[in-house]
Structures are given as structure tokens and as C-alpha cells.
Design a protein around this motif. Structure first.
Motif: not given
Ligand code: FE
Length: 338
Positions: A76-81, A260-263
């Protein structure tokens, strides 16, 4: 009520209930792995009843996974730096636009795009060996390309997102020609070929192997908070310069996330992003890696950050940093910053 009737009755209730009353989940792909982030997730579940399923891995691994999973991805969510990495995910078309009045109001415009949002800030600072370089000579990123620093500069690879984002900021301020001249000048001043991460550069500066470097602020704050005698020695040998205080301000990068688009759980995704912008989450999120909150007025009590003091920050939009990565890479390649 007979058992049979009860069963039928329960079924009727379940069927009549809206989806929101069923078990709610959030599937999070995270490239962050800080201990204090645990509190963040527990709190979110406590507040919303939404259970978090988390997959933690390196940025590239997660991106690869998302690409392979395609429309069937549970994420659902992508979390990064780093804006560079969020920009890359965006370029791959992974993110969906998010409309949230709360996020718009909480997160400054330069720290968000239509699809992804920053939740903490870091700065790229200049670290100087007081014995070999006069801090007055290295008050800006631009100054590091001055021939008078020949043989004094250590810095990690130009291909690394941190340096690509810095280059994108310089590109936004000065244009391609000047940015390339800067990169060439910087390379001409190298004390050694780029190797290692930011902390390795700070240690090399302290050891006198070079005189000056550029490093992300949280590495500096981490060293300043360290109780290890070796780290204390390192920090005694160096001084920190806030770059470009009389001009554009210190280059800012971020850690952030997008839906994300596909969440499969879009409601949960938006709720989670909004939660990350709440006062409480901002403190956890930023402090977890010795960073600054993005929401104005949120106070942290981080001794490492306090020791570094206040500074003027660059206001280039994070979306602009992300969009220029390929151009900067070409400039660095021509300049020989590998
Ligand atoms: Fe880092």
C-alpha cells in the motif's frame, strides 16, 4: 436463539457491515530500519485499529519487488530515504496521486509532490579538519571546487543518490554549465578516489587523510551523540560548517513515502501518510534517524541536532531534485566523479 439461527443472524450482520468494520490492514514496504520506528507503527495501530504488515529491505530490492509484483502487489505504501529514490519510484509509475487537505496543510509545498510526501529532513553539511583547512575557505559547496583546496577533498561516489540530489540543487541554482565546472573542480581537488559512505569521509577528515568533506547531517548528529571514545576523538578534530548560509542555504534532502497505484488498502494508506504528519509521529520519525521534522513548530529534543544549531535551508522543491537525477549523473560522468 438456536445455533443455526445465530449463525444466520451473524452472517447477515457481517454482510451488512461496511468494509471498514472488517479487519483493516496496511501493507508497508519500508527501506527505513530504525528502532524508534517501532513505536511509530504500534501507535498507528493503537490509534486507528489498522494492523501494519511490514516488509523491510534495501531500496533497490523493494523497488525490484514492486516491479515484479506488478498489479498484484499487496503493498500500500512505499517508504524510503532521499528524493532521488522516491523520484525513481515515481518515474516507474508506482505511485498514485493522493488528495489530502491535512497533508497539504501540514507539509510545506517544497517538501511534497502530487504523489509522494517528505516526512523528515536532513541537510548535507561541510565537515572540516580545523588543523588543515580554514573553515572560512569552505563556507559553500561551490567553494569546495576552488583550486586552493587541491588534494584536500574527500567525498563519496558521485553516483550515490545523496550527491546526485545535491547536484540537482546546484543545477537548479546555477544551470548545467556551472554545475559541470563545479563538479570538475571538485574532482580536481580530491585527496583520494571516492570510497565508503559519509561516516568514512568524516573519519578520514578527522584522521587528516583529507581536509574537508560533505556529509549528511544525521551522520554528524549520530557521531556527536556517540559515547564511543573513538567517535568523540573524531568529532573533536573536526568542525561543522553550515553551507551556503549567505546564499542559497544548506541543501536539504528528505525521507518520505507515497501510496502505491496498486494499493489494495487505499484508505489505510492515506490514513498512514496522514498519521506520519501528526505531531507525535513527526518526532518519532525524525528522531529515529537524527533528522528534523518537516511540519513547522514540531519540537524535538535531540542533543545531537541541538549541538549543530540552527541554519538556513535551501528551498528547492524536492520534486525538482528528483526530476534532475539523470542530468546530474551525466554531468558527474563527464567530470569524472565516479
Ligand atoms: Fe544515509
Amino acid at each position: 436463539m438456536s445455533t443455526k439461527k445465530l449463525a444466520a443472524f451473524s452472517f447477515a450482520i457481517l454482510a451488512a457491515l461496511p468494509a471498514s468494520a472488517q479487519e483493516k490492514v496496511l501493507n508497508l514496504y519500508s527501506a527505513r530500519h530504525y528502532q524508534t520506528d517501532e513505536a511509530l507503527y504500534t501507535n498507528f495501530t493503537k490509534q486507528t485499529g489498522i494492523k501494519i504488515n511490514r516488509i523491510e529491505a534495501g531500496e533497490n530490492e523493494l523497488l525490484e519487488r514492486l516491479r515484479n509484483e506488478g498489479v498484484h502487489s499487496p503493498a500500500d505504501v512505499f517508504l524510503t530515504v532521499d528524493a532521488a529514490r522516491l523520484g525513481k519510484a515515481d518515474e516507474l509509475g508506482l505511485f498514485a496521486p493522493v488528495t489530502s487537505a491535512y497533508l497539504m496543510q501540514r507539509i510545506p509545498a517544497q517538501l511534497r509532490t502530487d504523489t509522494w510526501f517528505s516526512f523528515s529532513k536532513r541537510a548535507r553539511v561541510i565537515v572540516v579538519n580545523k588543523a588543515s583547512v580554514n573553515p572560512a575557505d569552505v563556507q559553500s559547496y561551490e567553494a569546495l571546487a576552488d583550486p586552493k583546496l587541491k588534494g584536500k577533498v574527500c567525498v563519496r561516489s558521485g553516483a550515490h543518490p545523496y550527491n546526485l540530489s545535491l547536484g540537482a540543487a546546484l543545477l537548479a541554482h546555477h544551470g548545467a554549465q556551472k554545475t559541470e565546472a563545479w563538479a570538475s573542480g571538485l574532482v580536481a581537488n580530491f585527496a583520494r578516489a571516492p570510497k565508503g559512505g559519509d561516516t568514512d569521509q568524516i573519519k578520514a577528515v578527522a584522521a587528516g587523510e583529507c581536509g574537508v568533506t560533505i556529509a549528511n547531517s544525521y551522520y554528524v548528529a549520530r557521531m556527536l551523540r556517540s559515547e564511543k571514545p573513538d567517535d568523540k576523538k573524531v568529532m573533536e578534530a573536526v568542525t561543522i560548517v553550515w553551507p551556503n548560509q549567505k546564499t542559497t542555504g544548506a541543501h536539504i534532502n528528505i525521507s518520505g513515502a507515497g501510496m502505491l497505484k496498486t494499493a489494495p488498502n487505499k484508505d489505510s494508506a492515506v490514513k498512514f501518510l496522514e498519521y506520519l504528519a501528526s505531531d507525535q509521529a513527526q518526532v518519532y520519525f525524525a528522531d529515529g534517524n537524527n533528522e528534523w521534522p518537516v511540519v513547522a513548530g514540531v519540537k524535538t529534543s535531540n542533543p545531537g541536532l541541538q549541538a549543530m544549531g540552527d541554519f538556513k535551508a535551501d528551498t528547492v522543491k524536492v520534486g525538482a531534485l528528483a526530476a534532475k537525477q539523470a542530468d546530474v549523473q551525466k554531468i558527474y560522468d563527464r567530470a569524472g566523479w565516479n
